[in-house]
Design an enzyme around this catalytic site. Structure first.
Site, short mmCIF file in Angstrom:
data_model
loop_
_atom_site.label_atom_id
_atom_site.label_comp_id
_atom_site.label_asym_id
_atom_site.label_seq_id
_atom_site.Cartn_x
_atom_site.Cartn_y
_atom_site.Cartn_z
N SER A 1 -2.01 -10.03 -7.46
CA SER A 1 -2.25 -11.02 -8.51
C SER A 1 -0.99 -11.32 -9.32
CB SER A 1 -3.38 -10.57 -9.44
OG SER A 1 -4.59 -10.47 -8.72
N MET B 1 -5.28 -2.16 -2.70
CA MET B 1 -5.41 -2.27 -4.14
C MET B 1 -4.10 -1.81 -4.80
SD MET B 1 -8.76 -3.03 -4.74
CE MET B 1 -9.14 -2.43 -6.36
N CYS C 1 -2.63 6.11 1.82
CA CYS C 1 -2.12 5.95 3.18
C CYS C 1 -3.28 6.27 4.13
CB CYS C 1 -0.93 6.88 3.42
SG CYS C 1 -1.35 8.65 3.41
N GLU D 1 -7.95 -13.13 -4.47
CA GLU D 1 -9.17 -12.53 -3.89
C GLU D 1 -9.57 -13.27 -2.60
OE1 GLU D 1 -10.08 -9.77 -5.05
OE2 GLU D 1 -9.41 -9.75 -7.13
N CYS E 1 0.82 5.44 -1.89
CA CYS E 1 -0.15 6.54 -1.92
C CYS E 1 0.40 7.65 -2.82
CB CYS E 1 -0.35 7.06 -0.50
SG CYS E 1 -1.51 8.44 -0.34
#
Length: 191
Positions: A16, A11, A181, A87, A144
């Site tokens: 996108s 994510m 991570c 997606e 992260c």
């Protein structure tokens, strides 16, 4: 020769926005594209949307959508130069093979963007097939909180606590998922 590409990441890696930039590049050169996104993602309402505010209309696929027939029929009416799928983790294995056929037999480059793994570290079925058969695999990078590359998607509840057991798919954004991570992902699940 057209190829099937899989751009994957955790994510918040810009999947996108990368898709929308690729679409813009084709269209800026007068080329015709077709965008697809998962109907399952009710937040999209037929749009590919990035967190940085870019968006474009898209066709919506369900597990029952025959991508080969639908896209090939449109291609015969007005030739397509590229198909872009957001997606892509929600594609069925059969749909991934249909997209490969579009590249192989239809001569249309197909660019798929999606998550590699779910909140438990397991491959999504569509992603597993894409990892196995795509002509090109491209990992997009997220970070992260520790500064290392984020490769995992931790699902969290309303209090920000790690969710360990639920259905594989739950639609959500920053309110439900945190890119981490592997070390911090494992620590969050253990804690």
């Amino acid at each position: 020769m057209a190829k099937l590409y899989f751009y994957y990441a955790s994510m918040n890696a810009g999947k996108s926005s990368h898709l929308l930039q690729a679409d813009f590049n084709y269209r800026e050169r007068g080329m015709r594209t077709m965008l697809w996104t998962a109907a399952l993602d009710s937040r999209s309402a037929g749009m590919v949307r990035s967190r940085i505010g870019l968006e474009s209309e898209a066709q919506r696929f369900t597990p029952a959508t025959d991508l080969w027939s639908t896209i090939n029929a449109a291609h015969k009416v007005e030739p397509l130069d590229c198909v872009l799928v957001d997606e892509a983790q929600f594609l069925t294995p059969d749909q991934v093979w249909q997209l490969a056929r579009l590249a192989d037999e239809g001569g249309i480059p197909v660019l798929c963007y999606g998550l590699r793994t779910d909140f438990q570290g397991a491959l999504f079925p569509g992603s597993a097939v894409l990892l196995g058969i795509a002509d090109a695999l491209v990992e997009l990078k997220a970070v992260c909180h520790c500064g290392r590359k984020a490769t995992m998607n931790l699902r969290v509840d309303a209090e920000g606590q790690a969710v360990r057991q639920e259905a594989q798919t739950e639609i959500g954004g920053n309110d439900r998922y945190v890119a981490l991570c592997r070390r911090h992902f494992s620590a969050a699940l253990a804690g």
